[in-house]
Design a protein around this motif. Sequence first.
Motif, short mmCIF file in Angstrom:
data_model
loop_
_atom_site.label_atom_id
_atom_site.label_comp_id
_atom_site.label_asym_id
_atom_site.label_seq_id
_atom_site.Cartn_x
_atom_site.Cartn_y
_atom_site.Cartn_z
N ILE A 115 0.90 -1.22 -0.08
CA ILE A 115 -0.15 -0.14 0.20
C ILE A 115 0.93 1.44 0.02
N ILE A 116 1.71 1.21 0.77
CA ILE A 116 2.87 2.53 0.72
C ILE A 116 3.51 2.67 -0.58
N ALA A 117 3.78 1.55 -1.07
CA ALA A 117 4.60 1.63 -2.53
C ALA A 117 3.62 2.31 -3.55
N CYS A 118 2.38 1.73 -3.51
CA CYS A 118 1.23 2.31 -4.18
C CYS A 118 1.07 3.71 -4.13
N LEU A 119 0.85 4.11 -2.85
CA LEU A 119 0.87 5.41 -2.71
C LEU A 119 2.02 6.37 -3.17
N ILE A 120 3.22 5.94 -2.96
CA ILE A 120 4.52 6.57 -3.54
C ILE A 120 4.27 6.83 -4.89
N LEU A 121 4.04 5.69 -5.37
CA LEU A 121 3.87 5.67 -7.25
C LEU A 121 2.79 6.66 -7.42
N VAL A 122 1.62 6.62 -7.00
CA VAL A 122 0.43 7.72 -7.13
C VAL A 122 0.95 9.05 -6.91
N MET A 123 1.56 9.19 -5.92
CA MET A 123 2.23 10.59 -5.51
C MET A 123 2.96 11.15 -6.37
N ASN A 124 4.05 9.83 -6.86
CA ASN A 124 5.10 10.49 -7.68
C ASN A 124 4.32 10.95 -9.30
N TYR A 125 3.29 10.27 -9.84
CA TYR A 125 2.59 10.44 -10.86
C TYR A 125 1.98 11.82 -10.92
N ALA A 126 1.42 11.87 -9.52
CA ALA A 126 0.79 13.41 -9.59
C ALA A 126 1.70 14.50 -9.67
N LEU A 127 2.69 14.43 -8.82
CA LEU A 127 3.55 15.61 -8.98
C LEU A 127 4.32 15.75 -10.36
N THR A 128 4.48 14.60 -11.04
CA THR A 128 5.06 14.73 -12.55
C THR A 128 4.19 15.43 -13.33
N PHE A 129 2.90 14.86 -13.22
CA PHE A 129 1.84 15.44 -14.15
C PHE A 129 1.99 16.94 -13.67
N ILE A 130 1.82 17.61 -12.67
CA ILE A 130 1.82 19.05 -12.18
C ILE A 130 3.21 19.69 -12.81
N GLN A 131 4.48 19.18 -12.73
CA GLN A 131 5.60 19.76 -13.17
C GLN A 131 5.59 19.82 -14.65
N VAL A 132 5.09 18.58 -15.62
CA VAL A 132 5.24 18.92 -16.80
C VAL A 132 3.98 19.91 -17.31
N ARG A 133 3.11 20.04 -16.66
CA ARG A 133 1.90 20.99 -16.94
C ARG A 133 2.77 22.33 -16.71
N HIS A 134 3.18 22.71 -15.83
CA HIS A 134 4.04 24.03 -15.56
C HIS A 134 5.00 23.94 -16.51
N TYR A 135 5.87 23.30 -17.09
CA TYR A 135 6.86 23.26 -18.13
C TYR A 135 6.28 23.78 -19.29
N ARG A 136 5.04 23.05 -19.56
CA ARG A 136 4.44 23.28 -20.86
C ARG A 136 3.71 24.78 -20.94
N LYS A 137 3.32 25.26 -19.70
CA LYS A 137 2.56 26.57 -19.63
C LYS A 137 3.93 27.51 -19.83
N SER A 138 4.86 27.26 -19.26
CA SER A 138 6.00 28.17 -19.37
C SER A 138 6.47 28.27 -20.71
N MET A 139 6.59 27.17 -21.58
CA MET A 139 7.06 27.06 -22.92
C MET A 139 6.18 27.87 -23.63
N GLU A 140 4.59 27.55 -23.53
CA GLU A 140 3.98 28.09 -24.42
C GLU A 140 3.85 29.84 -24.31
N LYS A 141 4.11 30.24 -23.09
CA LYS A 141 4.14 31.61 -22.69
C LYS A 141 5.21 32.15 -23.73
N LEU A 142 6.71 31.41 -23.45
CA LEU A 142 7.83 32.12 -24.08
C LEU A 142 7.64 32.02 -25.77
N ILE A 143 7.09 30.93 -26.19
CA ILE A 143 6.58 30.93 -27.48
C ILE A 143 5.77 31.77 -28.16
N SER A 144 4.79 32.24 -27.18
CA SER A 144 3.84 33.41 -27.67
C SER A 144 4.51 34.74 -28.08
#
Length: 140
Positions: free
Chosen positions: A5-34
Motif C-alpha cells: 500500500i505504501i509503495a502504491c501511494l508513493i507511485l501515485v504521488m510521484n505520478y501526480a507531482l510529475t503531471f503537475i511539473q510537466v503542465r507547468h513546463y508546458r505553460k512556461s514554454m507556451e508563454k515563451l513561444i507566444s
Amino acid sequence: MNLIIIACLILVMNYALTFIQVRHYRKSMEKLISRYRGNSDYYLFSGQSRRMLKSGSIAMLIVDKDYNIIECQVMKGVSVLTSFKAVERYKGLHVGTLLSDLHDKHTPSKDSKKKKIPAITAALMSAAENALMTIPKKRA
C-alpha cells in the motif's frame, strides 16, 4: 500488505507531482513561444539535466538565425513549486561562445579530481548543443 500500500501511494504521488511539473513546463514554454510567434527567425531550444538524488534543471533558450541568444530561462529544483527564472547574463551571447565558456569553466584540470558538472550547466550545454545542431538544418 502495508508495504504494498505504501509503495502504491508513493507511485501515485510521484505520478501526480510529475503531471503537475510537466503542465507547468508546458505553460512556461507556451508563454515563451507566444512572445515570438509569427517570427520565423527565432527558435526555441531546451535542455535538461536529471539527477537521482540532487535537484535537476531545465533550460530554455530563444536563439535567432545568427545563433545569438535572445532569451534564456532556467529552472532548478526538486519541487513542483520551482519556476523558470530569466538569466540576463547570457542575452546577446553567441551560442558557441556560451557553450565554450561553460565547457572551459567546468572542465577539471589534470591535477584536480573529476567533478560532476552542475545541473544548470549541463542543461544549458544541452540546449546550446541542440541549437548548434538544429539551426543549420532549419536554414537549408
